[in-house]
Design a protein around this motif. Structure first.
Motif, PDB file in Angstrom:
ATOM      1  N   ILE A  72     -48.529 -26.583   0.341  1.00 48.84           N
ATOM      2  CA  ILE A  72     -47.125 -26.669   0.780  1.00 48.84           C
ATOM      3  C   ILE A  72     -46.178 -26.134  -0.297  1.00 48.84           C
ATOM      4  CG2 ILE A  72     -45.272 -28.228   1.508  1.00 48.84           C
ATOM      5  CD1 ILE A  72     -47.514 -30.037   2.724  1.00 48.84           C
ATOM      6  N   ALA A  73     -46.316 -26.651  -1.519  1.00 44.82           N
ATOM      7  CA  ALA A  73     -45.399 -26.215  -2.588  1.00 44.82           C
ATOM      8  C   ALA A  73     -45.612 -24.734  -2.912  1.00 44.82           C
ATOM      9  CB  ALA A  73     -45.600 -27.066  -3.838  1.00 44.82           C
ATOM     10  N   ASP A  74     -46.876 -24.317  -2.908  1.00 49.42           N
ATOM     11  CA  ASP A  74     -47.208 -22.920  -3.223  1.00 49.42           C
ATOM     12  C   ASP A  74     -46.563 -21.976  -2.194  1.00 49.42           C
ATOM     13  OD1 ASP A  74     -48.581 -20.717  -4.376  1.00 49.42           O
ATOM     14  OD2 ASP A  74     -50.208 -20.961  -2.914  1.00 49.42           O
ATOM     15  N   CYS A  75     -46.722 -22.297  -0.902  1.00 51.29           N
ATOM     16  CA  CYS A  75     -46.152 -21.434   0.140  1.00 51.29           C
ATOM     17  C   CYS A  75     -44.627 -21.445   0.070  1.00 51.29           C
ATOM     18  CB  CYS A  75     -46.603 -21.877   1.526  1.00 51.29           C
ATOM     19  SG  CYS A  75     -48.309 -21.444   1.856  1.00 51.29           S
ATOM     20  N   ASP A  76     -44.058 -22.613  -0.149  1.00 53.08           N
ATOM     21  CA  ASP A  76     -42.595 -22.705  -0.243  1.00 53.08           C
ATOM     22  C   ASP A  76     -42.083 -21.786  -1.354  1.00 53.08           C
ATOM     23  OD1 ASP A  76     -39.985 -24.493   0.242  1.00 53.08           O
ATOM     24  OD2 ASP A  76     -40.270 -24.217  -1.897  1.00 53.08           O
ATOM     25  N   ARG A  77     -42.739 -21.887  -2.490  1.00 56.47           N
ATOM     26  CA  ARG A  77     -42.308 -21.081  -3.653  1.00 56.47           C
ATOM     27  C   ARG A  77     -42.410 -19.590  -3.354  1.00 56.47           C
ATOM     28  NH1 ARG A  77     -45.188 -24.060  -7.162  1.00 56.47           N
ATOM     29  NH2 ARG A  77     -47.010 -22.784  -6.780  1.00 56.47           N
ATOM     30  N   ARG A  78     -43.536 -19.188  -2.736  1.00 62.11           N
ATOM     31  CA  ARG A  78     -43.746 -17.747  -2.537  1.00 62.11           C
ATOM     32  C   ARG A  78     -42.926 -17.197  -1.369  1.00 62.11           C
ATOM     33  NH1 ARG A  78     -48.504 -16.371  -1.357  1.00 62.11           N
ATOM     34  NH2 ARG A  78     -49.346 -18.436  -0.933  1.00 62.11           N
ATOM     35  N   LEU A  79     -42.625 -18.066  -0.387  1.00 63.84           N
ATOM     36  CA  LEU A  79     -41.732 -17.617   0.698  1.00 63.84           C
ATOM     37  C   LEU A  79     -40.359 -17.262   0.146  1.00 63.84           C
ATOM     38  CD1 LEU A  79     -41.931 -19.834   3.912  1.00 63.84           C
ATOM     39  CD2 LEU A  79     -41.756 -17.361   3.792  1.00 63.84           C
ATOM     40  N   ARG A  80     -39.865 -18.109  -0.760  1.00 65.78           N
ATOM     41  CA  ARG A  80     -38.530 -17.893  -1.332  1.00 65.78           C
ATOM     42  C   ARG A  80     -38.483 -16.634  -2.186  1.00 65.78           C
ATOM     43  NH1 ARG A  80     -35.731 -23.031  -1.456  1.00 65.78           N
ATOM     44  NH2 ARG A  80     -37.166 -24.572  -0.671  1.00 65.78           N
ATOM     45  N   THR A  81     -39.604 -16.344  -2.884  1.00 68.21           N
ATOM     46  CA  THR A  81     -39.579 -15.179  -3.768  1.00 68.21           C
ATOM     47  C   THR A  81     -40.119 -13.930  -3.045  1.00 68.21           C
ATOM     48  OG1 THR A  81     -41.724 -15.817  -4.652  1.00 68.21           O
ATOM     49  CG2 THR A  81     -39.797 -16.529  -5.897  1.00 68.21           C
ATOM     50  N   LYS A  82     -40.342 -14.077  -1.753  1.00 65.36           N
ATOM     51  CA  LYS A  82     -40.824 -12.979  -0.895  1.00 65.36           C
ATOM     52  C   LYS A  82     -42.164 -12.428  -1.395  1.00 65.36           C
ATOM     53  CE  LYS A  82     -36.315 -12.037   0.912  1.00 65.36           C
ATOM     54  NZ  LYS A  82     -35.902 -13.383   0.618  1.00 65.36           N
ATOM     55  N   ASP A  83     -42.947 -13.303  -1.973  1.00 66.63           N
ATOM     56  CA  ASP A  83     -44.226 -12.909  -2.523  1.00 66.63           C
ATOM     57  C   ASP A  83     -45.324 -13.539  -1.679  1.00 66.63           C
ATOM     58  OD1 ASP A  83     -46.291 -12.336  -4.276  1.00 66.63           O
ATOM     59  OD2 ASP A  83     -45.926 -14.122  -5.504  1.00 66.63           O
ATOM     60  N   LEU A  84     -45.136 -13.497  -0.344  1.00 66.27           N
ATOM     61  CA  LEU A  84     -46.090 -14.193   0.517  1.00 66.27           C
ATOM     62  C   LEU A  84     -46.481 -13.300   1.679  1.00 66.27           C
ATOM     63  CD1 LEU A  84     -46.210 -17.782   1.621  1.00 66.27           C
ATOM     64  CD2 LEU A  84     -45.772 -16.158   3.433  1.00 66.27           C
ATOM     65  N   GLU A  85     -47.785 -13.271   1.945  1.00 67.05           N
ATOM     66  CA  GLU A  85     -48.297 -12.527   3.106  1.00 67.05           C
ATOM     67  C   GLU A  85     -48.486 -13.518   4.233  1.00 67.05           C
ATOM     68  OE1 GLU A  85     -49.263  -9.277   3.342  1.00 67.05           O
ATOM     69  OE2 GLU A  85     -48.792  -8.765   1.257  1.00 67.05           O
ATOM     70  N   TRP A  86     -47.882 -13.234   5.409  1.00 69.49           N
ATOM     71  CA  TRP A  86     -48.161 -14.063   6.576  1.00 69.49           C
ATOM     72  C   TRP A  86     -49.530 -13.651   7.108  1.00 69.49           C
ATOM     73  CZ3 TRP A  86     -44.266 -17.239   9.102  1.00 69.49           C
ATOM     74  CH2 TRP A  86     -43.040 -17.272   8.434  1.00 69.49           C
TER      75      TRP A  86
END
Ligand code: GLV
Length: 316
Positions: free
Chosen positions: A118-132
């Protein structure tokens, strides 16, 4: 009766104490008395109400020539030289009751946050460093997994209740096995520490900080853990060799960790800050509006009952 409270806590929980005794708090705008400040004035007080991280040393107890009771605002009391206080006939009390459920909430929250990222995804969503995508951001389900609880006191049991509700199997290690009637409440099974380490999908530390528990999680014990396992610590930092844990997390030797407490107290090791497979919180196990007041009321009741008769939660 003169009472010194070391921390500028909300006053609501202290209302009864304030109505009965002469209570001193740090001045407005000041978070806490320093150790040196308390040392200077403690001879004037009958009662010290300390916080979990305020050192109540032999030196301070000697200066407190009128001290009768130290009421610690915490379940833990390793900040106090209890042996020396006992020798001097000073009573030490703590506040285990209000701490139990919120700390178990925190352990459960960290476990969810680590396993479901949860925390990891939240952090990376905000920094746009996340692959859906269906195969990204994978974590582990709690349902059907084994939670190993090290230290099956009140908090351990409150966590076991939550884990059972989440469909987890519970094993535990403790100084001694619990009464089978209590075990059956959580379907919990007593195992050796080695079995707990080797078989658990999540290990939660819920034991006090003592010489026996110091670095119970270290390079060797981490090696015994499953590579998919996580570790949760809402107890005390010194139970984990933090640098060995950071190395194992960095090398992906285990899946993750959730830490609310640290070896360096308020100082989190730099090596942990860079890792995405650890969730870090600043010792907020009891940090709710409700519990702050409940702990103050409990610490106050220990003082009032000490002088007026009634049950107190003493540790010596
Ligand atoms: C909190 O860490 C406590 O010991 O109450």
């Amino acid at each position: 009766m003169k009472v010194l409270v070391t921390y500028n806590m909300f006053r609501d929980g202290y209302s009864e104490l304030i109505s009965k005794y002469d209570v001193t708090f740090p001045a407005e705008g000041k978070e806490s008395f320093t150790y040196e400040e308390v040392l200077e004035v403690i001879h004037e007080y009958d009662v010290l109400q300390s916080m979990y991280n305020f050192p109540v040393t032999a030196e301070l107890l000697d200066k407190g020539v009128n001290l009768k009771i130290v009421s610690n605002y915490a379940a833990g009391f390793e900040n106090i030289d209890v042996d020396y206080a006992t020798k001097k006939g000073i009573v030490i009390t703590n506040t285990p009751d209000p701490v139990t459920e919120p700390t178990a909430d925190m352990a459960m929250g960290l476990m969810l946050s680590v396993m479901r990222r949860i925390a990891d995804c939240d952090r990376r969503l905000r920094t746009k460093d996340l692959e859906w995508g269906l195969l990204n951001n994978l974590g582990y389900s709690l349902w059907g997994k084994t939670l190993g609880i090290y230290g099956m006191g009140r908090i351990g049991q409150a966590l076991a209740r939550r884990a059972k509700a989440a469909g987890m199997k519970v094993v535990y290690n403790n100084r001694r096995p619990l009464d089978p009637k209590i075990e059956s409440l959580y379907d919990a099974r007593f195992v050796s520490f080695e079995e707990l380490i080797k078989t658990s999908d999540v290990i939660s530390l819920n034991a006090p900080n003592t010489p026996d528990t110091y670095h119970i999680i270290n390079k060797e014990t981490i090696k015994l853990m499953k590579p998919t396992a996580s570790i949760i610590n809402t107890a005390r930092g010194p139970l984990i060799d933090e640098s060995a844990l950071a190395e194992a997390l960095r090398n992906r030797e285990i899946y993750g960790a959730g830490l609310d407490v640290f070896e360096g107290g308020h100082k989190v090791s730099e090596e942990l800050l860079d890792l995405d497979n650890v969730v870090l919180t600043p010792h907020t196990g009891t940090q709710t509006y409700d519990v702050r007041n409940e702990m103050a009321a409990f610490a106050s009741q220990n003082i009032i009952n000490f002088f007026e008769g009634g049950k107190i939660c003493r540790v010596n």
